[in-house]
Design a protein around this motif. Structure first.
Motif, mmCIF file in Angstrom:
data_model
loop_
_atom_site.group_PDB
_atom_site.id
_atom_site.type_symbol
_atom_site.label_atom_id
_atom_site.label_comp_id
_atom_site.label_asym_id
_atom_site.label_seq_id
_atom_site.Cartn_x
_atom_site.Cartn_y
_atom_site.Cartn_z
ATOM 1 N N CYS A 43 -9.244 23.517 -54.962
ATOM 2 C CA CYS A 43 -9.168 22.049 -54.983
ATOM 3 C C CYS A 43 -8.316 21.559 -56.151
ATOM 4 O O CYS A 43 -7.439 20.703 -55.978
ATOM 5 C CB CYS A 43 -10.571 21.455 -55.066
ATOM 6 N N GLU A 172 -15.917 18.813 -51.216
ATOM 7 C CA GLU A 172 -15.076 19.901 -51.723
ATOM 8 C C GLU A 172 -14.809 20.943 -50.646
ATOM 9 O O GLU A 172 -13.710 21.506 -50.571
ATOM 10 C CB GLU A 172 -15.687 20.534 -52.975
ATOM 11 N N LEU A 175 -12.034 19.637 -48.494
ATOM 12 C CA LEU A 175 -10.715 19.782 -49.109
ATOM 13 C C LEU A 175 -10.186 21.205 -48.951
ATOM 14 O O LEU A 175 -9.002 21.407 -48.644
ATOM 15 C CB LEU A 175 -10.782 19.383 -50.584
ATOM 16 N N TYR A 230 -7.917 14.510 -50.501
ATOM 17 C CA TYR A 230 -6.688 14.929 -51.186
ATOM 18 C C TYR A 230 -5.818 13.724 -51.525
ATOM 19 O O TYR A 230 -5.376 13.551 -52.667
ATOM 20 C CB TYR A 230 -5.920 15.923 -50.316
#
Length: 248
Positions: A43, A172, A175, A230
């Protein structure tokens, strides 16, 4: 502009117009039954690259292993001790400060790094002064946690509510699904997930959080959500980086 894909001449030319550099930093630790062990570094690296492209900043090599001692009872997790991470950060900054860099922006993907990074910055400032590096007094370090961006936090709450949790979160995981769509994992997730326990030793953590999740439901994650996170993080952190690097 990625540091490891540049020549020294290109870096020298870059320093004529900017003293700033971005460092992605994450962790290599368990992220529950469906989360990649490299989630925090993945990430941070992806977002840092996006911020670098948006701002024209140079991006240093990702610090993939952070302070994650409490996760080491799960196979595959790797951690530096806080004292080791402090020295790593100090040595990175010292080398580049000698070259002329003075603004160090750490895009962080792991909550467990925050306290150690702040301690590392204090150690680094003192170390540079002890070395009497000419620009020591101008060196500044800042940590920017992508998952704490206001826009990211707001979207996570809208999409997942209380099921966002605080570790192996759907945001997370989403992502990583966006960045690595061929590495999406499927596994059984118990509807009962532990939350709210204090963090002590690694063995105690595994007892309290047996599947590695902390109040989260990563089954809600999708690559499409990941693209949204993002974009939001890159936009917010690009503004943050420019404000930092341009401040007196």
């Amino acid at each position: 502009m990625l540091l490891h894909l540049s020549t020294w001449q290109e870096v020298e030319a870059y320093l004529q117009q900017s003293k700033g550099i971005i460092f992605p930093i994450g962790s290599t630790e368990q992220h529950g039954p469906t989360g990649l062990i490299g989630t925090d570094a993945i990430c941070a690296e992806a977002i840092a690259a996006g911020v670098g492209d948006a701002t024209g900043a140079i991006v240093g090599p990702t610090i993939n292993v952070g302070m994650a001692l409490h996760h080491t009872a799960f196979p595959g997790s790797i951690s530096l001790r806080p004292s080791t991470l402090i020295q790593v950060v100090r040595d990175y900054v010292t080398c580049l400060a000698k070259a002329g860099f003075s603004k160090f922006y750490f895009i962080n993907g792991h909550g467990g790094n925050i306290a150690t990074l702040k301690a590392a910055f204090s150690e680094t400032y003192a170390h540079l002064e002890d070395l009497q590096i000419p620009n020591a007094q101008h060196v500044q370090c800042q940590v920017a946690n992508w998952f704490m961006c206001g826009s990211v936090y707001k979207l996570a709450k809208e999409l997942y509510g209380d099921q966002e949790g605080s570790h192996a979160t759907p945001s997370e995981v989403a992502l990583t699904q966006y960045v690595y769509p061929n590495a999406i994992k499927q596994a059984y997730l118990s509807p009962e997930v532990a939350s709210g326990h204090r963090i002590y030793s690694a063995a105690d953590f595994r007892v309290r959080y047996p599947d590695g999740r902390m109040g989260s439901n990563p089954a809600l994650a999708t690559p499409e959500h990941g693209k949204q996170f993002y974009d939001l993080a890159v936009k917010e952190l690009s503004s943050g980086y420019l404000e930092f690097v341009n401040a007196e």
